[in-house]
Design a protein around this motif. Sequence first.
Motif, PDB file in Angstrom:
ATOM      1  N   THR A  52     -20.080  32.296 -19.491  1.00  0.00           N
ATOM      2  CA  THR A  52     -19.338  31.063 -19.225  1.00  0.00           C
ATOM      3  C   THR A  52     -19.371  30.169 -20.456  1.00  0.00           C
ATOM      4  N   ARG A  53     -18.332  29.356 -20.582  1.00  0.00           N
ATOM      5  CA  ARG A  53     -18.264  28.431 -21.718  1.00  0.00           C
ATOM      6  C   ARG A  53     -19.292  27.323 -21.530  1.00  0.00           C
ATOM      7  N   GLU A  54     -19.901  26.968 -22.620  1.00  0.00           N
ATOM      8  CA  GLU A  54     -20.854  25.857 -22.605  1.00  0.00           C
ATOM      9  C   GLU A  54     -20.064  24.545 -22.686  1.00  0.00           C
ATOM     10  N   PRO A  55     -20.625  23.442 -22.191  1.00  0.00           N
ATOM     11  CA  PRO A  55     -19.896  22.166 -22.255  1.00  0.00           C
ATOM     12  C   PRO A  55     -19.529  21.753 -23.688  1.00  0.00           C
ATOM     13  N   ASN A  56     -20.407  22.026 -24.629  1.00  0.00           N
ATOM     14  CA  ASN A  56     -20.112  21.719 -26.029  1.00  0.00           C
ATOM     15  C   ASN A  56     -19.978  23.040 -26.804  1.00  0.00           C
ATOM     16  N   HIS A  57     -18.956  23.782 -26.461  1.00  0.00           N
ATOM     17  CA  HIS A  57     -18.746  25.112 -27.039  1.00  0.00           C
ATOM     18  C   HIS A  57     -18.200  24.952 -28.456  1.00  0.00           C
ATOM     19  N   ASP A  65     -15.616  23.341 -14.920  1.00  0.00           N
ATOM     20  CA  ASP A  65     -16.819  22.744 -14.374  1.00  0.00           C
ATOM     21  C   ASP A  65     -17.932  23.790 -14.414  1.00  0.00           C
ATOM     22  N   ASN A  66     -18.619  23.875 -15.541  1.00  0.00           N
ATOM     23  CA  ASN A  66     -19.647  24.899 -15.737  1.00  0.00           C
ATOM     24  C   ASN A  66     -20.852  24.696 -14.828  1.00  0.00           C
ATOM     25  N   LYS A  67     -21.186  23.459 -14.540  1.00  0.00           N
ATOM     26  CA  LYS A  67     -22.345  23.212 -13.680  1.00  0.00           C
ATOM     27  C   LYS A  67     -22.107  23.782 -12.289  1.00  0.00           C
ATOM     28  N   LEU A  68     -20.895  23.597 -11.772  1.00  0.00           N
ATOM     29  CA  LEU A  68     -20.575  24.124 -10.448  1.00  0.00           C
ATOM     30  C   LEU A  68     -20.614  25.652 -10.450  1.00  0.00           C
ATOM     31  N   LEU A  69     -20.025  26.269 -11.475  1.00  0.00           N
ATOM     32  CA  LEU A  69     -20.018  27.728 -11.553  1.00  0.00           C
ATOM     33  C   LEU A  69     -21.431  28.277 -11.671  1.00  0.00           C
ATOM     34  N   LYS A  70     -22.235  27.674 -12.531  1.00  0.00           N
ATOM     35  CA  LYS A  70     -23.610  28.153 -12.685  1.00  0.00           C
ATOM     36  C   LYS A  70     -24.434  27.915 -11.425  1.00  0.00           C
ATOM     37  N   THR A  71     -24.172  26.835 -10.706  1.00  0.00           N
ATOM     38  CA  THR A  71     -24.868  26.585  -9.448  1.00  0.00           C
ATOM     39  C   THR A  71     -24.505  27.649  -8.413  1.00  0.00           C
ATOM     40  N   ILE A  72     -23.228  27.998  -8.341  1.00  0.00           N
ATOM     41  CA  ILE A  72     -22.788  29.039  -7.410  1.00  0.00           C
ATOM     42  C   ILE A  72     -23.433  30.374  -7.759  1.00  0.00           C
ATOM     43  N   VAL A  73     -23.516  30.681  -9.045  1.00  0.00           N
ATOM     44  CA  VAL A  73     -24.111  31.953  -9.472  1.00  0.00           C
ATOM     45  C   VAL A  73     -25.604  31.975  -9.163  1.00  0.00           C
TER      46      VAL A  73
END
Length: 134
Positions: free
Chosen positions: A54-59, A11-19
């Motif tokens: 972090t990995r992008e959603p469409n990596h 869940d990249n959005k959650l990780l980036k939001t936390i950062v």
Amino acid sequence: MKPYLPLPPSDNKLLKTIVVIQLAVVVGSFLIFREPWPAASASIALALALIFFTREPNHDERVEQLKLKAISVGFGVGLIVMTIFSLLGKIPLGITHLPALSGIDSMILVLLIALGLFYYWRWRDGRADGVRNN
């Protein structure tokens, strides 16, 4: 020999939001509570590294190429900027005591340049894809 399993999607959005929240707290504590810069700079560098790596959603291969290109250009430009800043600190131009910059500060500079370039190039690729698809 077993083949490697693909990594599960994160869940990249959650990780980036936390950062981003961590960055806001660190910058706020530095500006409001006058936290010492070395502690704040280490947290900022860590947060920027987490965002960049972090990995992008469409990596895919294009994302990997853009990230490698962005970190390469960011390293080169950051090195030039840090060298110029260091030389300006040694030349008496009437500038009063430029602060000595640490390795963490140069890491912040490189990651900011790399993030800016990566997201600009991704945005430009997206615009080009949209033009081709219409």
